[in-house]
Each structure stands twice: as structure tokens, then as C-alpha cells.
Design an enzyme around this catalytic site. Structure first.
Site, PDB file in Angstrom:
ATOM      1  N   LYS A  16      21.962  12.077 -45.770  1.00 46.61           N
ATOM      2  CA  LYS A  16      22.270  11.204 -45.069  1.00 46.61           C
ATOM      3  C   LYS A  16      21.358   9.942 -45.135  1.00 46.61           C
ATOM      4  CE  LYS A  16      21.729  13.260 -41.099  1.00 46.61           C
ATOM      5  NZ  LYS A  16      21.028  14.524 -41.264  1.00 46.61           N
ATOM      6  N   ARG A  89      24.953  12.965 -32.470  1.00 45.93           N
ATOM      7  CA  ARG A  89      24.700  14.535 -32.706  1.00 45.93           C
ATOM      8  C   ARG A  89      25.107  15.112 -31.914  1.00 45.93           C
ATOM      9  NH1 ARG A  89      19.727  12.890 -36.221  1.00 45.93           N
ATOM     10  NH2 ARG A  89      19.129  14.678 -37.520  1.00 45.93           N
ATOM     11  N   ARG A 127      11.454  16.767 -50.388  1.00 49.71           N
ATOM     12  CA  ARG A 127      11.696  15.479 -49.671  1.00 49.71           C
ATOM     13  C   ARG A 127      10.497  14.609 -49.402  1.00 49.71           C
ATOM     14  NH1 ARG A 127      16.035  14.947 -44.912  1.00 49.71           N
ATOM     15  NH2 ARG A 127      14.665  16.235 -43.763  1.00 49.71           N
ATOM     16  N   ARG A 158       7.681  13.919 -44.662  1.00 55.09           N
ATOM     17  CA  ARG A 158       7.889  14.060 -43.268  1.00 55.09           C
ATOM     18  C   ARG A 158       7.108  15.032 -42.404  1.00 55.09           C
ATOM     19  NH1 ARG A 158      14.139  13.346 -41.985  1.00 55.09           N
ATOM     20  NH2 ARG A 158      13.729  14.747 -40.485  1.00 55.09           N
ATOM     21  N   ARG A 169      16.162  22.692 -36.755  1.00 49.97           N
ATOM     22  CA  ARG A 169      17.039  21.637 -36.766  1.00 49.97           C
ATOM     23  C   ARG A 169      18.265  22.086 -37.238  1.00 49.97           C
ATOM     24  NH1 ARG A 169      14.436  17.576 -40.309  1.00 49.97           N
ATOM     25  NH2 ARG A 169      12.935  19.220 -40.988  1.00 49.97           N
TER      26      ARG A 169
HETATM   27  P1  AMP Z   1      16.556  12.475 -38.856  1.00 52.49           P
HETATM   28  O1  AMP Z   1      15.730  11.934 -39.691  1.00 52.49           O
HETATM   29  O2  AMP Z   1      18.015  12.161 -38.879  1.00 52.49           O
HETATM   30  O3  AMP Z   1      16.776  13.986 -39.567  1.00 52.49           O
HETATM   31  O4  AMP Z   1      16.208  13.047 -37.627  1.00 52.49           O
HETATM   32  C1  AMP Z   1      14.876  13.665 -37.234  1.00 52.49           C
HETATM   33  C2  AMP Z   1      14.737  14.249 -35.937  1.00 52.49           C
HETATM   34  O5  AMP Z   1      15.178  12.980 -34.813  1.00 52.49           O
HETATM   35  C3  AMP Z   1      15.882  15.331 -35.220  1.00 52.49           C
HETATM   36  O6  AMP Z   1      15.688  16.498 -35.782  1.00 52.49           O
HETATM   37  C4  AMP Z   1      15.942  14.840 -33.739  1.00 52.49           C
HETATM   38  O7  AMP Z   1      14.636  15.812 -33.247  1.00 52.49           O
HETATM   39  C5  AMP Z   1      15.846  13.510 -33.712  1.00 52.49           C
HETATM   40  N1  AMP Z   1      17.018  12.852 -33.590  1.00 52.49           N
HETATM   41  C6  AMP Z   1      17.427  11.939 -34.439  1.00 52.49           C
HETATM   42  N2  AMP Z   1      18.512  11.329 -34.063  1.00 52.49           N
HETATM   43  C7  AMP Z   1      18.875  11.966 -32.998  1.00 52.49           C
HETATM   44  C8  AMP Z   1      19.959  12.037 -32.007  1.00 52.49           C
HETATM   45  N3  AMP Z   1      21.178  11.334 -32.295  1.00 52.49           N
HETATM   46  N4  AMP Z   1      19.889  12.729 -30.926  1.00 52.49           N
HETATM   47  C9  AMP Z   1      19.038  13.747 -30.648  1.00 52.49           C
HETATM   48  N5  AMP Z   1      17.916  13.866 -31.589  1.00 52.49           N
HETATM   49  C10 AMP Z   1      17.881  12.962 -32.475  1.00 52.49           C
END
Ligand code: AMP
Length: 213
Positions: A16, A89, A127, A158, A169
Site C-alpha cells: 500500500k 479499515r 521490509r 518497523r 494484523r
Molecule cells: P500500516 O502502516 O498501514 O500497516 O498500519 C500500522 C498499524 O497502524 C495498523 O496495524 C494499526 O494498528 C494502525 N492503523 C493504521 N491505520 C488504521 C486505521 N485506519 N484504523 C485502525 N488502526 C489503524
């Protein structure tokens, strides 16, 4: 589409961030990742970061109200089109975003990147992201010095990219975000693209879906 507004769905490590930025650059759109912003808030020790910390550490989604506040604040500050990476999400987030955009008669499209789970698990270990600029990619995609190919700063893994956290996740994605894809599909706003292949190959598919050639 008058003013493109694109939300990017997809399981963790589906690409993404990489594809969202390519899409934003190509279309002249603003780009925002809620996940990345949450990690920044955490690193900066803000109140929001402290609230998000236990959820990120456990591989769970942060509460809707927190994600909504972050995303809608950002969206209200953008004039033209945008790409939102990792938001919405959950169904309530998708419905609240629609309600928020309704007065602007915004044409929203959702893009889901589809990648098999075993490939996602391989990607997670590879990553990396830049500690300074928005670059994200793989260890092998970085230059041999291990520095960011874009700005030269240190690359980091990360904190939530271990296999146990990834599986949590992925489960959250399956249970809470897959229904969001269904929500956009029933209103004919969902575009599905295979996220398998090189970033360039995947982006070519996205370009053809969004007629960006
Ligand atoms: P990402 O970098 O998009 O993989 O997001 C990392 C983490 O941030 C996710 O696993 C969630 O814990 C949190 N997170 C990011 N966006 C959202 C969202 N829209 N709703 C809830 N948690 C989020």
C-alpha cells in the site's frame, strides 16, 4: 473522476505504501498513511502516540475514533485529490468517511491490493522504511550501504514487523477490513488489483485500472 479520492485497502505488506505514493505522484495527489502517522506520533511521544502504543505493539487496530480523528483532520486540510493509505479499515470508518465527504459530492474509489498470505509473510522480514523521509521498500531495494535511496538517511525495520505481530494484523484485516472491501464493492466503487510482482508491474496494473497512462 472529477477530483480523485482514492482509499487503499490491502493486508499488511501488500504494498500500500509503495503503490500509494506512486499513485499520488503520478496523479498529482496528496498522500497520507494513517499507520505511518501513528508511528510518527509514537516516536514523537505525543498524547495520540501514547494512546496508540498498546494497540500497535499488540498488532491490533487503534480505536475508530482515533483513526478517524487523524484521517479526517488530514482530509479537511487538503484542497485537491488525495490518496489515503490504510484508512478506512473498519465499516464505521468507511461510513463516517462517506458521511464526511457527502457535502463535497466527492467521487471516492477504493483500491484493494491482493497478495497471498505466504508471500506477505516473506515480505514482512524484508521490509524497511526511512527514518527521515517517506521512502518505504525492501532491504534488497535499498542501496548496498543500507541507506535510504531517496535521502541517504538510516533505514529501519518497523517495530511491528515481526511474524507474530504480522499474523495479528492479518487477522484484523481479514475480520474487519475485508468487509470494507465488500461495502465499496456493493456500491461499485471497488477496484481489485493483484499486488504480486515488482512494484513497477503492480503499478502498471493500477494505472490501467485508473486510466492514468
Ligand atoms: P500500516 O502502516 O498501514 O500497516 O498500519 C500500522 C498499524 O497502524 C495498523 O496495524 C494499526 O494498528 C494502525 N492503523 C493504521 N491505520 C488504521 C486505521 N485506519 N484504523 C485502525 N488502526 C489503524
Amino acid at each position: 473522476m472529477a477530483v480523485p479520492r482514492i482509499v487503499l485497502l490491502g493486508p499488511p505488506a501488500s504494498g500500500k505504501g509503495t503503490q500509494g505514493r506512486l499513485l499520488a505522484n503520478k496523479g498529482g495527489l496528496a498522500y497520507f498513511s494513517t499507520g505511518r502517522q501513528l508511528r510518527r506520533e509514537l516516536k514523537a511521544g505525543t498524547e495520540l502516540g501514547r494512546r496508540a502504543d498498546p494497540y500497535l505493539a499488540a498488532g491490533c487496530y487503534v480505536p475508530d475514533e482515533l483513526a478517524l480523528a487523524l484521517a479526517l483532520t488530514w482530509v479537511s486540510g487538503v484542497d485537491g485529490g488525495w490518496v489515503l493509505d490504510g484508512f478506512p479499515r473498519t465499516l464505521p470508518q468507511a461510513q463516517d468517511l462517506d458521511a464526511f465527504l457527502a457535502p463535497q459530492e466527492a467521487a471516492l474509489r477504493a483500491l484493494i491490493l491482493e497478495v497471498p498470505k505466504d508471500e506477505l509473510e516473506l515480505r514482512v522480514g524484508e521490509r524497511r522504511e526511512c527514518s527521515v523521509c517517506p521512502w518505504t521498500g525492501t532491504r534488497s531495494g535499498a542501496d548496498p550501504s543500507g541507506r535510504c535511496p531517496s535521502c541517504g538517511a538510516e533505514l529501519v525495520q518497523r517495530s511491528d514487523d515481526d511474524l507474530g505481530n504480522f499474523r495479528m494484523r492479518f487477522k484484523a484485516f481479514d475480520e474487519l477490513t475485508a468487509p470494507v472491501a465488500g461495502y465499496y464493492e456493493t456500491s461499485d466503487r471497488l477496484r481489485r488489483v493483484s499486488g504480486v510482482g515488482s512494484p513497477e508491474e503492480v503499478f502498471r496494473r493500477i494505472q490501467s485500472v485508473f486510466h492514468l497512462d
